[in-house]
Design a protein around this motif. Structure first.
Motif, mmCIF file in Angstrom:
data_model
loop_
_atom_site.group_PDB
_atom_site.id
_atom_site.type_symbol
_atom_site.label_atom_id
_atom_site.label_comp_id
_atom_site.label_asym_id
_atom_site.label_seq_id
_atom_site.Cartn_x
_atom_site.Cartn_y
_atom_site.Cartn_z
ATOM 1 N N HIS A 146 0.825 -1.199 0.000
ATOM 2 C CA HIS A 146 0.000 0.000 0.000
ATOM 3 C C HIS A 146 0.865 1.258 0.000
ATOM 4 O O HIS A 146 1.719 1.421 0.871
ATOM 5 C CB HIS A 146 -0.892 0.032 1.234
ATOM 6 C CG HIS A 146 -1.599 -1.262 1.505
ATOM 7 N ND1 HIS A 146 -0.975 -2.361 2.035
ATOM 8 C CD2 HIS A 146 -2.887 -1.630 1.307
ATOM 9 C CE1 HIS A 146 -1.848 -3.349 2.163
ATOM 10 N NE2 HIS A 146 -3.008 -2.934 1.722
ATOM 11 N N SER A 147 0.605 2.151 -0.957
ATOM 12 C CA SER A 147 1.335 3.409 -0.972
ATOM 13 C C SER A 147 0.399 4.596 -1.146
ATOM 14 O O SER A 147 0.448 5.546 -0.369
ATOM 15 C CB SER A 147 2.406 3.405 -2.072
ATOM 16 O OG SER A 147 1.810 3.127 -3.332
ATOM 17 N N ASP A 148 -0.477 4.548 -2.140
ATOM 18 C CA ASP A 148 -1.358 5.672 -2.406
ATOM 19 C C ASP A 148 -2.698 5.500 -1.704
ATOM 20 O O ASP A 148 -3.024 4.426 -1.194
ATOM 21 C CB ASP A 148 -1.577 5.823 -3.907
ATOM 22 C CG ASP A 148 -0.278 6.150 -4.632
ATOM 23 O OD1 ASP A 148 0.538 6.893 -4.063
ATOM 24 O OD2 ASP A 148 -0.078 5.639 -5.755
ATOM 25 N N LEU A 149 -3.503 6.587 -1.711
ATOM 26 C CA LEU A 149 -4.836 6.510 -1.129
ATOM 27 C C LEU A 149 -5.707 5.569 -1.951
ATOM 28 O O LEU A 149 -5.562 5.487 -3.170
ATOM 29 C CB LEU A 149 -5.492 7.889 -1.119
ATOM 30 C CG LEU A 149 -4.854 8.974 -0.256
ATOM 31 C CD1 LEU A 149 -5.699 10.236 -0.342
ATOM 32 C CD2 LEU A 149 -4.721 8.528 1.175
ATOM 33 N N PHE B 197 -1.199 6.123 2.113
ATOM 34 C CA PHE B 197 -2.257 5.166 2.449
ATOM 35 C C PHE B 197 -2.408 5.048 3.963
ATOM 36 O O PHE B 197 -3.520 5.147 4.504
ATOM 37 C CB PHE B 197 -1.934 3.798 1.846
ATOM 38 C CG PHE B 197 -2.894 2.710 2.230
ATOM 39 C CD1 PHE B 197 -4.074 2.522 1.530
ATOM 40 C CD2 PHE B 197 -2.629 1.861 3.303
ATOM 41 C CE1 PHE B 197 -4.971 1.518 1.880
ATOM 42 C CE2 PHE B 197 -3.520 0.861 3.662
ATOM 43 C CZ PHE B 197 -4.696 0.688 2.946
ATOM 44 N N TYR B 198 -1.310 4.856 4.675
ATOM 45 C CA TYR B 198 -1.382 4.666 6.123
ATOM 46 C C TYR B 198 -1.617 5.969 6.860
ATOM 47 O O TYR B 198 -2.274 5.982 7.918
ATOM 48 C CB TYR B 198 -0.110 3.973 6.620
ATOM 49 C CG TYR B 198 -0.013 2.548 6.128
ATOM 50 C CD1 TYR B 198 -0.929 1.589 6.539
ATOM 51 C CD2 TYR B 198 0.954 2.173 5.214
ATOM 52 C CE1 TYR B 198 -0.875 0.294 6.070
ATOM 53 C CE2 TYR B 198 1.031 0.875 4.733
ATOM 54 C CZ TYR B 198 0.105 -0.063 5.161
ATOM 55 O OH TYR B 198 0.164 -1.337 4.680
ATOM 56 N N GLU B 199 -1.116 7.066 6.329
ATOM 57 C CA GLU B 199 -1.409 8.360 6.934
ATOM 58 C C GLU B 199 -2.903 8.643 6.877
ATOM 59 O O GLU B 199 -3.494 9.188 7.822
ATOM 60 C CB GLU B 199 -0.609 9.452 6.232
ATOM 61 C CG GLU B 199 0.899 9.339 6.466
ATOM 62 C CD GLU B 199 1.701 10.314 5.624
ATOM 63 O OE1 GLU B 199 1.080 11.126 4.900
ATOM 64 O OE2 GLU B 199 2.950 10.265 5.693
ATOM 65 N N ASN B 200 -3.532 8.251 5.771
ATOM 66 C CA ASN B 200 -4.973 8.418 5.653
ATOM 67 C C ASN B 200 -5.728 7.508 6.619
ATOM 68 O O ASN B 200 -6.714 7.928 7.245
ATOM 69 C CB ASN B 200 -5.413 8.126 4.221
ATOM 70 C CG ASN B 200 -6.884 8.408 3.995
ATOM 71 O OD1 ASN B 200 -7.343 9.519 4.199
ATOM 72 N ND2 ASN B 200 -7.630 7.398 3.575
#
Length: 251
Positions: free
Chosen positions: A3-6, A56-59
């Motif tokens: 996972h990288s992007d939203l 992704f994880y920040e979101n």
């Protein structure tokens, strides 16, 4: 893969974000992102995959804060540094330099950091891929955890240079409420090891729940629309938040 992007169609909610340092037993500090709407809310530790911290994880941290938690996204790769370039090859090379047993100790320090800042007695963990493996290891070796694991490896891949303990070997000590997800097309993890783990986990812990989603492969949440209730991945996220809210006594 990871996972990288939203996820598509996913807006990022507003939340108070700050960079923090987690003191470790080695004398080092582990950097982390802390996101909270309420500084006294129950804590949830997000454990990323081998790509590490990403939008992704920040979101997800912001989504958890909006759901009533304080979320902590720790950087287990702080000793190895950022990826020199995107992609699986660079991520695998960096992971080869990661001592994953040391990473478990680092994550325990992050759990303790959250516990000291929460009014509750338990802390949540939610891990993905490599992080899902760490989450399953933690809940077999530590009390007062409420766990969600996405596509964790009951038996870490043979190519991992310094793997953590195999969750399947610790499953007899599983404790606390655990919710785990896999897709039935996940050839990366392998359904045989998932079936073995789930059978043993259910026998060891009456609070263990899991779901194997038909037609989905590894990393399915990364391509799920979390705003669409009909999306199977979105349904797992809704269930994950409900699991954490119920057992961490939110709302």
């Amino acid at each position: 893969m990871c996972h990288s992007d939203l996820p598509p169609g996913q807006p990022a909610p507003d939340a108070v974000r700050r960079e923090v340092d987690i003191p470790l037993s080695t004398g080092e500090v582990m950097p982390a992102l802390h996101v909270a709407a309420d500084p006294d809310a129950p804590g949830v530790l997000i454990i990323a995959d081998m790509l590490g911290r990403s939008p992704f994880y920040e979101n997800l941290a912001a989504l958890l804060a909006a759901a009533g938690f304080q979320a902590l996204l720790a950087d287990v790769f702080f000793r190895q540094g950022p990826l020199p370039e995107p992609g699986a090859e660079a991520a695998i090379a960096r992971r080869a330099r990661l001592d994953e047993n040391q990473s478990l100790d680092d994550l325990r320090a992050a759990v303790d950091w959250l516990a000291r800042r929460s009014t509750g007695t338990a802390v949540g963990t939610i891990g993905f891929c490599m992080g899902g493996t760490f989450a399953l290891d933690l809940t077999s070796t530590q009390d007062q955890l409420v766990t969600v694991s996405y596509y964790g490896f009951p038996e870490p891949p043979a190519w991992v240079v310094t793997p953590p303990p195999r969750p399947v070997d610790l499953v007899g000590s599983l404790r606390g409420p655990v919710l785990a997800f896999w897709g039935d097309q996940d050839t990366t993890v392998g359904m045989t090891s998932v079936e073995r783990y789930a059978e043993r986990a259910a026998a060891a812990d009456p609070h263990f729940e899991h779901a194997v989603l038909p037609g989905l492969g590894h990393g399915f949440l990364g391509s799920s629309d979390l705003g669409d209730p009909s999306d199977p991945g979105s349904e797992t996220w809704t269930r994950s938040v409900a699991h954490l809210r119920s057992h961490l006594h939110v709302g």
